[in-house]
Write a protein that holds these residues in place. Structure first.
Motif, PDB file in Angstrom:
ATOM      1  N   GLY A  41       0.773  -1.230   0.000  1.00 22.50           N
ATOM      2  CA  GLY A  41       0.000   0.000   0.000  1.00 22.50           C
ATOM      3  C   GLY A  41       0.807   1.284   0.000  1.00 22.50           C
ATOM      4  O   GLY A  41       0.495   2.218  -0.752  1.00 22.50           O
ATOM      5  N   PRO A  42       1.842   1.409   0.832  1.00 20.14           N
ATOM      6  CA  PRO A  42       2.628   2.650   0.829  1.00 20.14           C
ATOM      7  C   PRO A  42       3.261   2.962  -0.530  1.00 20.14           C
ATOM      8  O   PRO A  42       3.301   4.115  -0.950  1.00 20.14           O
ATOM      9  CB  PRO A  42       3.699   2.393   1.895  1.00 20.14           C
ATOM     10  CG  PRO A  42       3.088   1.376   2.809  1.00 20.14           C
ATOM     11  CD  PRO A  42       2.260   0.502   1.917  1.00 20.14           C
ATOM     12  N   VAL A  43       3.758   1.929  -1.223  1.00 20.13           N
ATOM     13  CA  VAL A  43       4.345   2.151  -2.546  1.00 20.13           C
ATOM     14  C   VAL A  43       3.255   2.547  -3.534  1.00 20.13           C
ATOM     15  O   VAL A  43       3.403   3.499  -4.313  1.00 20.13           O
ATOM     16  CB  VAL A  43       5.083   0.877  -3.025  1.00 20.13           C
ATOM     17  CG1 VAL A  43       5.627   1.077  -4.437  1.00 20.13           C
ATOM     18  CG2 VAL A  43       6.205   0.525  -2.066  1.00 20.13           C
ATOM     19  N   ARG A  44       2.155   1.814  -3.511  1.00 18.84           N
ATOM     20  CA  ARG A  44       1.021   2.133  -4.399  1.00 18.84           C
ATOM     21  C   ARG A  44       0.554   3.567  -4.186  1.00 18.84           C
ATOM     22  O   ARG A  44       0.380   4.337  -5.134  1.00 18.84           O
ATOM     23  CB  ARG A  44      -0.131   1.163  -4.110  1.00 18.84           C
ATOM     24  CG  ARG A  44      -1.385   1.402  -4.920  1.00 18.84           C
ATOM     25  CD  ARG A  44      -2.569   0.731  -4.252  1.00 18.84           C
ATOM     26  NE  ARG A  44      -2.919   1.397  -3.003  1.00 18.84           N
ATOM     27  CZ  ARG A  44      -3.286   0.763  -1.884  1.00 18.84           C
ATOM     28  NH1 ARG A  44      -3.325  -0.552  -1.834  1.00 18.84           N
ATOM     29  NH2 ARG A  44      -3.597   1.458  -0.809  1.00 18.84           N
ATOM     30  N   ASP A  45       0.337   3.939  -2.917  1.00 11.38           N
ATOM     31  CA  ASP A  45      -0.184   5.278  -2.635  1.00 11.38           C
ATOM     32  C   ASP A  45       0.828   6.368  -2.989  1.00 11.38           C
ATOM     33  O   ASP A  45       0.445   7.461  -3.433  1.00 11.38           O
ATOM     34  CB  ASP A  45      -0.581   5.377  -1.162  1.00 11.38           C
ATOM     35  CG  ASP A  45      -1.838   4.577  -0.851  1.00 11.38           C
ATOM     36  OD1 ASP A  45      -2.577   4.248  -1.801  1.00 11.38           O
ATOM     37  OD2 ASP A  45      -2.078   4.282   0.335  1.00 11.38           O
ATOM     38  N   GLY A 150       2.387  -4.059 -11.846  1.00 11.15           N
ATOM     39  CA  GLY A 150       1.522  -3.232 -11.016  1.00 11.15           C
ATOM     40  C   GLY A 150       1.447  -1.792 -11.480  1.00 11.15           C
ATOM     41  O   GLY A 150       0.387  -1.157 -11.400  1.00 11.15           O
ATOM     42  N   LEU A 151       2.565  -1.261 -11.983  1.00 14.24           N
ATOM     43  CA  LEU A 151       2.579   0.129 -12.430  1.00 14.24           C
ATOM     44  C   LEU A 151       1.635   0.328 -13.612  1.00 14.24           C
ATOM     45  O   LEU A 151       0.893   1.328 -13.670  1.00 14.24           O
ATOM     46  CB  LEU A 151       3.995   0.549 -12.799  1.00 14.24           C
ATOM     47  CG  LEU A 151       4.190   2.028 -13.136  1.00 14.24           C
ATOM     48  CD1 LEU A 151       3.807   2.909 -11.936  1.00 14.24           C
ATOM     49  CD2 LEU A 151       5.634   2.303 -13.558  1.00 14.24           C
ATOM     50  N   GLU A 152       1.629  -0.610 -14.540  1.00 14.26           N
ATOM     51  CA  GLU A 152       0.707  -0.512 -15.678  1.00 14.26           C
ATOM     52  C   GLU A 152      -0.742  -0.604 -15.215  1.00 14.26           C
ATOM     53  O   GLU A 152      -1.621   0.073 -15.755  1.00 14.26           O
ATOM     54  CB  GLU A 152       1.007  -1.621 -16.699  1.00 14.26           C
ATOM     55  CG  GLU A 152       2.293  -1.418 -17.473  1.00 14.26           C
ATOM     56  CD  GLU A 152       2.300  -0.088 -18.218  1.00 14.26           C
ATOM     57  OE1 GLU A 152       1.293   0.229 -18.891  1.00 14.26           O
ATOM     58  OE2 GLU A 152       3.316   0.635 -18.123  1.00 14.26           O
ATOM     59  N   ASP A 153      -0.998  -1.430 -14.199  1.00 16.44           N
ATOM     60  CA  ASP A 153      -2.359  -1.532 -13.661  1.00 16.44           C
ATOM     61  C   ASP A 153      -2.780  -0.237 -12.985  1.00 16.44           C
ATOM     62  O   ASP A 153      -3.951   0.154 -13.049  1.00 16.44           O
ATOM     63  CB  ASP A 153      -2.452  -2.703 -12.674  1.00 16.44           C
ATOM     64  CG  ASP A 153      -2.502  -4.048 -13.383  1.00 16.44           C
ATOM     65  OD1 ASP A 153      -2.528  -4.056 -14.632  1.00 16.44           O
ATOM     66  OD2 ASP A 153      -2.510  -5.083 -12.694  1.00 16.44           O
ATOM     67  N   LEU A 154      -1.818   0.417 -12.327  1.00 18.19           N
ATOM     68  CA  LEU A 154      -2.132   1.710 -11.726  1.00 18.19           C
ATOM     69  C   LEU A 154      -2.570   2.699 -12.802  1.00 18.19           C
ATOM     70  O   LEU A 154      -3.549   3.435 -12.629  1.00 18.19           O
ATOM     71  CB  LEU A 154      -0.924   2.277 -10.980  1.00 18.19           C
ATOM     72  CG  LEU A 154      -0.622   1.792  -9.568  1.00 18.19           C
ATOM     73  CD1 LEU A 154       0.509   2.627  -8.977  1.00 18.19           C
ATOM     74  CD2 LEU A 154      -1.841   1.860  -8.672  1.00 18.19           C
ATOM     75  N   LYS A 155      -1.847   2.714 -13.911  1.00 21.74           N
ATOM     76  CA  LYS A 155      -2.185   3.631 -14.989  1.00 21.74           C
ATOM     77  C   LYS A 155      -3.553   3.303 -15.584  1.00 21.74           C
ATOM     78  O   LYS A 155      -4.316   4.202 -15.951  1.00 21.74           O
ATOM     79  CB  LYS A 155      -1.118   3.572 -16.080  1.00 21.74           C
ATOM     80  CG  LYS A 155       0.252   4.073 -15.644  1.00 21.74           C
ATOM     81  CD  LYS A 155       1.275   3.879 -16.758  1.00 21.74           C
ATOM     82  CE  LYS A 155       2.663   4.332 -16.326  1.00 21.74           C
ATOM     83  NZ  LYS A 155       3.675   4.065 -17.393  1.00 21.74           N
ATOM     84  N   ALA A 156      -3.872   2.003 -15.659  1.00 20.96           N
ATOM     85  CA  ALA A 156      -5.145   1.567 -16.241  1.00 20.96           C
ATOM     86  C   ALA A 156      -6.284   1.559 -15.223  1.00 20.96           C
ATOM     87  O   ALA A 156      -7.431   1.275 -15.588  1.00 20.96           O
ATOM     88  CB  ALA A 156      -4.984   0.172 -16.844  1.00 20.96           C
ATOM     89  N   LYS A 157      -5.948   1.842 -13.954  1.00 17.83           N
ATOM     90  CA  LYS A 157      -6.938   1.789 -12.869  1.00 17.83           C
ATOM     91  C   LYS A 157      -7.648   0.425 -12.869  1.00 17.83           C
ATOM     92  O   LYS A 157      -8.867   0.326 -12.898  1.00 17.83           O
ATOM     93  CB  LYS A 157      -7.956   2.925 -12.988  1.00 17.83           C
ATOM     94  CG  LYS A 157      -7.332   4.302 -12.816  1.00 17.83           C
ATOM     95  CD  LYS A 157      -8.396   5.389 -12.779  1.00 17.83           C
ATOM     96  CE  LYS A 157      -7.752   6.741 -12.486  1.00 17.83           C
ATOM     97  NZ  LYS A 157      -8.755   7.821 -12.396  1.00 17.83           N
ATOM     98  N   ARG A 158      -6.832  -0.611 -12.779  1.00 19.64           N
ATOM     99  CA  ARG A 158      -7.308  -1.982 -12.920  1.00 19.64           C
ATOM    100  C   ARG A 158      -6.820  -2.833 -11.752  1.00 19.64           C
ATOM    101  O   ARG A 158      -5.692  -2.685 -11.283  1.00 19.64           O
ATOM    102  CB  ARG A 158      -6.769  -2.544 -14.242  1.00 19.64           C
ATOM    103  CG  ARG A 158      -7.041  -4.002 -14.507  1.00 19.64           C
ATOM    104  CD  ARG A 158      -6.475  -4.378 -15.868  1.00 19.64           C
ATOM    105  NE  ARG A 158      -5.021  -4.144 -15.936  1.00 19.64           N
ATOM    106  CZ  ARG A 158      -4.377  -3.749 -17.025  1.00 19.64           C
ATOM    107  NH1 ARG A 158      -5.028  -3.498 -18.139  1.00 19.64           N
ATOM    108  NH2 ARG A 158      -3.049  -3.577 -16.993  1.00 19.64           N
ATOM    109  N   LEU A 159      -7.676  -3.725 -11.290  1.00 15.50           N
ATOM    110  CA  LEU A 159      -7.315  -4.676 -10.225  1.00 15.50           C
ATOM    111  C   LEU A 159      -7.143  -6.054 -10.850  1.00 15.50           C
ATOM    112  O   LEU A 159      -8.088  -6.647 -11.371  1.00 15.50           O
ATOM    113  CB  LEU A 159      -8.412  -4.715  -9.149  1.00 15.50           C
ATOM    114  CG  LEU A 159      -8.528  -3.467  -8.278  1.00 15.50           C
ATOM    115  CD1 LEU A 159      -9.774  -3.550  -7.408  1.00 15.50           C
ATOM    116  CD2 LEU A 159      -7.291  -3.282  -7.406  1.00 15.50           C
TER     117      LEU A 159
END
Length: 474
Positions: A41-45, A150-159
């Protein structure tokens, strides 16, 4: 931007949000011959530029070795999770958790996971719930580690899960609820294969403890997009196991009996209640808004002319709310407050065009007690009519009721209404000892106070004596 340039940029970004204490901790582990990485979570946020509060780390050091490394450096240490490989600590104003590389699996019939330790950061990331939570920053170097996109998923707003979703959910069924929770908190969509696995495995959630389910549901409801999270629960079938009253709100509508979709109505009420919040998410208000009409499926009756009634659905709904929240192990205070709001949410509709007497207004305030501000919000949120004229009329009527409450409160201090005689005075006037009769007399005087407003002591004594004679007490 090349991969190397991107990694350097990410390291710079993480460096801005990773506190000095985290890098100090990384140096201590490196000096002791162990790896340490900020993870999850800290890295994601940080990458989403969201506030980073608590810090989660993972390491190849076993728990006892972690204790040795932080000895003399941490300001406080706790070991409540050490059997699962987690050591908690505080350094300055920062709360941190250090967890040994591990994997968790559930026996098909057990609610307690089996934990085994590992030696690889990548394998530790592989076991995590979603790729957006399977990113790490090695410390003290800040090297960005993202083996599962994970970084690409962050950009795509995808789980999306790091591996097969079926394997992930079989290892820990709570992850299905976490998918719905992240949909609410982050506004992300759930990848179709993940959603399909949730549908197929929804019944596995039954092995997870009620306390853990409750924690995820509360976080979901307090997220920025709770409707998205609730929709995920509904379409995945999880709601049938954790909150069955939710899908039950989708009442059948046929050509002869047309009425509002209670599910959609409840979602709008939730939105409108949230819009009135003043100091951040209010779990009690949000639960009450979501559950206020759950008594309707049980009380629906078809009338002549295609009409439908839901008589006393607020009473039935309050009972269902209490039962469900108790099953989810909510605190006694939350259970009591939410079920009371559900019970009271229709009371205003007896107000009409302002026909209530001052006595009725006092009772409204008295019955709501400390929940009155929330009841105001819930009642206003419950107006979802598309008829603008009707909506305006209801709003103005409630404005008038609030004005009356304010006026009476100023005149009579409504929030502290008490009978004009206390228990000792009741006993003295009636010549009785403590017991049930004192309680009955107290209730009579409270009703008198609500009906007629403040009385002087002599008038209250005369009324009490008259009541006692009628009751055969004297």
């Amino acid at each position: 931007m090349s991969n190397e340039e991107q990694r350097k940029a990410l390291a710079t970004l993480l460096g801005r949000v990773i506190p000095a204490e985290a890098e100090q901790l990384g140096r201590r582990f490196a000096a002791a011959g162990h790896e340490l990485a900020l993870v999850g979570g800290p890295v994601r946020d940080a990458l989403l530029r969201r506030p980073v509060t608590d810090l989660d780390f993972t390491t190849d050091a076993p728990p006892n070795r972690v204790l040795e490394v932080i000895d003399g450096w941490a300001d406080a240490v706790w070991t409540i999770g050490i059997e699962f490989g987690t050591v908690g600590l505080r350094k300055g104003e920062h709360l941190m958790e250090v967890t040994t590389y591990r994997s968790e699996t559930y026996d098909p019939k057990s609610r307690k996971p089996d934990v085994s330790y590992g030696t690889s950061l990548v394998e530790d990331l592989r076991r995590r719930d979603f790729a957006v939570n399977a990113m790490a920053a090695r410390l003290p170097s800040r090297e960005f580690v993202d083996p599962f996109g994970g970084l690409e998923d962050l950009k795509a707003k995808r789980l999306r899960t790091p591996g097969l979703p079926e394997d992930s959910f079989n290892d820990d069924p709570l992850r299905m609820l976490r998918a719905a929770r992240f949909a609410s908190q982050l506004g992300f969509t759930i990848d179709p294969p993940v959603l399909a696995a949730m549908r197929e495995m929804a019944d596995r959630i039954e092995i997870v403890s009620a306390e853990r389910v409750q924690a995820e549901l509360s976080k979901l409801l307090c997220g920025a997009y709770p409707r998205a999270g609730l929709a995920a629960l509904d379409v995945s079938g999880l709601a049938a196991y954790v909150l069955p009253e939710l899908p039950a709100l989708r009442l059948e509508i046929d050509e002869h009996h047309r009425h509002k979709d209670v599910y959609e109505h409840s979602m709008i009420v939730l939105d409108q209640a949230i819009a009135q919040e003043e100091d951040g998410p209010d779990l009690v208000l949000r639960l009450a808004a979501l559950l206020h009409d759950i008594g309707k499926p049980r009380t629906r009756a078809h009338l002549e002319g295609g009409r439908v009634s839901f008589h006393h659905h607020e009473v039935v709904g309050a009972k269902l709310t209490k039962k469900r929240l108790m099953a989810l192990k909510y605190s006694k205070e939350i259970v009591t407050d939410v079920s009371r709001l559900v019970e009271l949410h229709l009371r205003f509709h007896g107000y009409g065009e302002g026909e209530w007497t001052d006595s009725a207004v006092r009772r409204y305030v008295r019955d709501a007690g400390h929940l009155l501000p929330r009841l105001h919000k819930l009642t206003r949120a419950d107006c979802t009519t598309r008829n603008r004229r009707k909506a305006d009329r209801l709003a103005k009527t409630y404005d008038a009721l609030e004005e009356r409450i304010a006026r009476l409160a100023e005149e009579e201090e409504l929030g502290r209404i008490r009978p004009d005689l206390d228990g000792d005075e009741i006993q003295e006037v009636l010549g009785i000892k403590p017991g049930p009769l004192v309680g009955k007399a107290y209730k009579f005087l409270m009703d008198l106070r609500l009906d007629k407003g403040p009385q002087d002591k002599e008038a209250a004594k005369e009324a009490l004596l008259a009541w006692a004679r009628e009751e055969g007490v004297l």
